[in-house]
Design an enzyme around this catalytic site. Structure first.
Site, PDB file in Angstrom:
ATOM      1  N   ASP A  44       0.882  -1.261   0.085  1.00 23.44           N
ATOM      2  CA  ASP A  44       0.115   0.013  -0.079  1.00 23.44           C
ATOM      3  C   ASP A  44       0.680   1.318  -0.054  1.00 23.44           C
ATOM      4  OD1 ASP A  44      -1.841  -1.935   0.320  1.00 23.44           O
ATOM      5  OD2 ASP A  44      -1.912  -1.637   2.682  1.00 23.44           O
ATOM      6  N   GLU A 214     -11.218  -1.031  -3.216  1.00 23.42           N
ATOM      7  CA  GLU A 214     -10.387  -0.145  -2.463  1.00 23.42           C
ATOM      8  C   GLU A 214      -9.297   0.619  -2.758  1.00 23.42           C
ATOM      9  OE1 GLU A 214      -9.164  -3.846   0.115  1.00 23.42           O
ATOM     10  OE2 GLU A 214      -7.667  -4.151  -1.057  1.00 23.42           O
TER      11      GLU A 214
END
Length: 332
Positions: A44, A214
């Site tokens: 991420d 997401e």
């Protein structure tokens, strides 16, 4: 005589081999850093630029109970990276117990504000959500700015994770976030302690495009808003990135297509990314995580970077993921 000749030949071969190896090593280090760009299990990644340096803020990829801190990395040229360990941890965020995820950072008024998710809450009855921490330097140390989450409830079905702090062209700041296939945008107050209502009176406006799962990210290019997100499952090979373009950060966002995905010859699960633009060179880069070939551990993710290009229509061209990475691109 024959022994002397053999010895000379042997020594000559050693000299040539050494020279060749030195040249090979020189060539390798002078061209580009490979992918992954630094060692360790990370995911991420948010890439940005502060003070003429590239910075990357990733999730520490491990079991949720072990995700209790975050590291950062800086570079002046995209090749050599310096690790800044434990820029924040749960000791400085009392309400965070585990699953510190997906940092996003902005600089404002001489301070650095780090937004993060924690605790992986599954309902409004649990403690956790999205928090904000502050520091005087991009490498921290960061301290909890509110003493509680900034968002601790589900709005429009969006799990409060995967936050991205976005500064618009007019100087307004927004938080774009959401898991569980829902994405919201909320306008931040100037001091980042809460939110201001949108024109229609709502606080959390849903902007979920088709295929969204997401990992939202947004940037502006030539007056257009590029909205990007991750699709698929984060532990699977089909994790990927798609995008849309709009005239407003509020959308509407109609899905154009995928631009980042696995290559069975390189790596799987390429997703949850960010974008860096070097205005000096004009180059755009996508920073993302992926899983090494043959890896079955869902937490084994590594951070990589490849160049991102546009066609004459302004559309993002599909990114080729590589082992080589990118060449040096100094900011100065």
């Amino acid at each position: 005589m024959r022994n002397k000749l053999a010895l000379c030949t042997f020594l000559l071969s050693l000299t040539v081999a050494y020279a060749f190896s030195q040249e090979k090593n020189k060539t390798k280090t002078s061209k580009q850093q490979g992918n992954p760009i630094f060692s360790g299990w990370y995911a991420d990644p948010e890439g940005t630029i502060f003070n003429n340096k590239y910075w990357i803020y990733p999730t520490y990829s491990a079991k949720y109970e072990e995700q209790v801190f975050m590291d950062a990395f800086s570079s002046s040229d995209l090749r050599k990276w310096k690790k800044h360990p434990r820029i924040i941890d749960t000791a400085s965020v009392k309400w965070a117990k585990k699953a510190m995820w997906a940092p996003s950072i902005v600089a404002k008024d001489g301070k650095y504000y780090l937004f993060f998710g924690a605790n992986d809450i599954q309902s409004d009855q649990e403690t956790g959500g999205i928090g904000v921490a502050v520091a005087d330097k991009p490498e921290g140390p960061f301290k909890d700015d509110l003493g509680k989450p900034l968002i601790d409830k589900f709005h429009n079905g969006a799990q409060p994770i995967d936050q991205f702090a976005f500064r618009d062209q007019d100087g307004k700041y927004y938080l774009i976030y959401g898991g569980w296939q829902h994405c919201n945008i909320a306008r931040l107050k100037d001091d980042f302690t809460g939110f201001l209502p949108h024109a229609d009176g709502s606080i959390f406006k849903e902007i979920t495009p088709q295929g969204y799962v997401e990992g939202p990210f947004m940037f502006v290019r030539d007056g257009k808003y590029y909205f990007m997100w991750s699709e698929g499952g984060w532990t699977g090979p089909n994790y990927s990135v798609a995008y849309a373009i709009s005239d407003s950060p509020m959308g509407p966002f109609k899905r154009i297509g995928k631009i980042l995905q696995q290559d069975p010859a390189v790596a799987t699960g390429a997703g949850h990314h960010s974008v860096i633009h070097n205005q000096k060179s004009g180059k755009w880069y996508i920073v993302y995580h992926r899983r090494p070939l043959g890896e079955t551990n869902g937490n084994h993710r590594v951070v990589c970077i490849d160049e991102m290009r546009f066609n004459e229509k302004g559309e993002i061209q599909p990114v080729k993921i590589t082992f080589e990475g990118v060449a040096a691109d100094p900011l100065r």
